[in-house]
Motif scaffolding. Structure first.
Motif, PDB file in Angstrom:
ATOM      1  N   UNK A  62       0.867  -1.178   0.000  1.00 50.74           N
ATOM      2  CA  UNK A  62       0.000   0.000   0.000  1.00 50.74           C
ATOM      3  C   UNK A  62       0.901   1.225   0.000  1.00 50.74           C
ATOM      4  N   UNK A  63       0.666   2.143  -0.967  1.00 51.03           N
ATOM      5  CA  UNK A  63       1.495   3.336  -1.095  1.00 51.03           C
ATOM      6  C   UNK A  63       0.640   4.580  -1.248  1.00 51.03           C
ATOM      7  N   UNK A  64       1.098   5.662  -0.637  1.00 48.36           N
ATOM      8  CA  UNK A  64       0.506   6.979  -0.828  1.00 48.36           C
ATOM      9  C   UNK A  64       1.598   7.930  -1.265  1.00 48.36           C
ATOM     10  N   UNK A  65       1.300   8.767  -2.263  1.00 49.90           N
ATOM     11  CA  UNK A  65       2.327   9.646  -2.817  1.00 49.90           C
ATOM     12  C   UNK A  65       1.717  10.993  -3.190  1.00 49.90           C
ATOM     13  N   UNK A  88       8.226  18.126  -7.501  1.00 52.86           N
ATOM     14  CA  UNK A  88       8.613  17.430  -6.270  1.00 52.86           C
ATOM     15  C   UNK A  88       7.667  16.255  -6.047  1.00 52.86           C
ATOM     16  N   UNK A  89       8.208  15.221  -5.441  1.00 53.09           N
ATOM     17  CA  UNK A  89       7.431  14.032  -5.108  1.00 53.09           C
ATOM     18  C   UNK A  89       7.732  13.667  -3.663  1.00 53.09           C
ATOM     19  N   UNK A  90       6.727  13.175  -2.984  1.00 51.71           N
ATOM     20  CA  UNK A  90       6.908  12.806  -1.589  1.00 51.71           C
ATOM     21  C   UNK A  90       6.094  11.548  -1.295  1.00 51.71           C
ATOM     22  N   UNK A 126      -7.292  11.581  -1.030  1.00 56.09           N
ATOM     23  CA  UNK A 126      -6.859  11.616  -2.433  1.00 56.09           C
ATOM     24  C   UNK A 126      -7.355  12.927  -3.040  1.00 56.09           C
ATOM     25  N   UNK A 127      -6.577  13.492  -3.930  1.00 57.98           N
ATOM     26  CA  UNK A 127      -7.017  14.710  -4.603  1.00 57.98           C
ATOM     27  C   UNK A 127      -6.194  14.967  -5.855  1.00 57.98           C
ATOM     28  N   UNK A 128      -6.797  15.729  -6.765  1.00 60.10           N
ATOM     29  CA  UNK A 128      -6.100  16.171  -7.972  1.00 60.10           C
ATOM     30  C   UNK A 128      -6.458  17.634  -8.195  1.00 60.10           C
ATOM     31  N   UNK A 129      -5.443  18.471  -8.347  1.00 60.14           N
ATOM     32  CA  UNK A 129      -5.629  19.889  -8.623  1.00 60.14           C
ATOM     33  C   UNK A 129      -4.758  20.227  -9.827  1.00 60.14           C
ATOM     34  N   UNK A 130      -5.362  20.788 -10.861  1.00 56.22           N
ATOM     35  CA  UNK A 130      -4.611  21.156 -12.063  1.00 56.22           C
ATOM     36  C   UNK A 130      -5.036  22.539 -12.538  1.00 56.22           C
ATOM     37  N   UNK A 131      -4.048  23.331 -12.919  1.00 55.36           N
ATOM     38  CA  UNK A 131      -4.313  24.654 -13.500  1.00 55.36           C
ATOM     39  C   UNK A 131      -3.946  24.620 -14.980  1.00 55.36           C
ATOM     40  N   UNK A 132      -4.446  25.578 -15.735  1.00 52.73           N
ATOM     41  CA  UNK A 132      -4.183  25.632 -17.178  1.00 52.73           C
ATOM     42  C   UNK A 132      -2.708  25.800 -17.517  1.00 52.73           C
ATOM     43  N   UNK A 133      -1.932  26.429 -16.623  1.00 53.51           N
ATOM     44  CA  UNK A 133      -0.511  26.650 -16.925  1.00 53.51           C
ATOM     45  C   UNK A 133       0.361  25.417 -16.679  1.00 53.51           C
ATOM     46  N   UNK A 137      -1.118  19.489  -8.365  1.00 52.84           N
ATOM     47  CA  UNK A 137      -0.803  18.761  -7.150  1.00 52.84           C
ATOM     48  C   UNK A 137      -1.724  17.550  -7.103  1.00 52.84           C
ATOM     49  N   UNK A 138      -1.142  16.381  -6.881  1.00 61.16           N
ATOM     50  CA  UNK A 138      -1.901  15.136  -6.874  1.00 61.16           C
ATOM     51  C   UNK A 138      -1.489  14.331  -5.646  1.00 61.16           C
ATOM     52  N   UNK A 139      -2.487  13.875  -4.890  1.00 58.65           N
ATOM     53  CA  UNK A 139      -2.246  12.912  -3.817  1.00 58.65           C
ATOM     54  C   UNK A 139      -2.962  11.646  -4.239  1.00 58.65           C
ATOM     55  N   UNK A 140      -2.193  10.569  -4.369  1.00 60.10           N
ATOM     56  CA  UNK A 140      -2.791   9.313  -4.835  1.00 60.10           C
ATOM     57  C   UNK A 140      -2.298   8.154  -3.985  1.00 60.10           C
TER      58      UNK A 140
END
Length: 182
Positions: A62-65, A88-90, A126-133, A137-140
């Motif tokens: 099980x992984x969260x990133x 960046x990744x964490x 969990x979340x996904x945020x994306x802008x047009x530029x 930011x993604x938590x999966x």
């Protein structure tokens, strides 16, 4: 020292199964996934023929990133705009446990491995945020079941990148821990 208990059981059913004939491992979750609760599910293993002595066991990971990309525009030394991308990744959470090990070759059949996995209460949803530029930011979260296999008589692999037939990864939609007011 904190103790966490994992409960696993095994069964063999030689009857037909809904598992794909190409995929020999599959995960089915039994509940919604919420931080601070117990993740429950089953790993199904379908062995198409007797005497497969390359399979040493079944593992669950099980992984969260969190992956973040920030895009900005800056002026370079000559005053022209340039696009700058910072990434960046964490790893938020990572845990791997063996569901079972085999001391000898596994026989043809359908195997089922129920599991219960306590999740920390502090995991973000969990979340996904994306802008047009391109800023994002993604938590999966992912849950991967895979076979620990012998490739060569002197070499073993627990690598989750081995053949697709021996690995099953499921994306998990994590909910934040419920809060209750007293």
């Amino acid at each position: 020292l904190r103790r966490i208990f994992y409960s696993f059981a095994m069964g063999n059913n030689a009857s037909s199964s809904s598992i794909s004939s190409k995929k020999i491992i599959f995960i089915q979750l039994e509940n919604e996934v919420e931080a601070g609760t117990v993740l429950k599910g089953r790993v199904y293993l379908s062995i198409p023929h007797d005497g497969d002595d390359t399979i040493r066991g079944v593992n669950l990971k099980f992984e969260g990133e969190e992956d973040t990309t920030i895009v900005t525009n800056e002026k370079n030394d000559v005053g022209k705009n340039r696009r700058v991308i910072d990434q960046a990744s964490c790893v938020l959470y990572e845990m791997e446990v063996p569901l079972t090990t085999f001391s000898s070759s596994i026989t043809k059949g359908q195997y089922e491995y129920p599991f219960e996995w306590p999740l920390p209460v502090n995991l973000p949803s969990s979340m996904t945020f994306r802008m047009n530029d391109g800023t994002s930011s993604v938590i999966k979260y992912t849950l991967t079941a895979y076979l620990d296999r012998t490739i060569h008589p002197t070499t073993t692999t627990s690598d989750t990148n081995n053949s697709d037939n021996y690995v099953y990864t499921s994306d998990i939609d994590m909910k934040a821990a419920s809060t209750s007011e007293h």
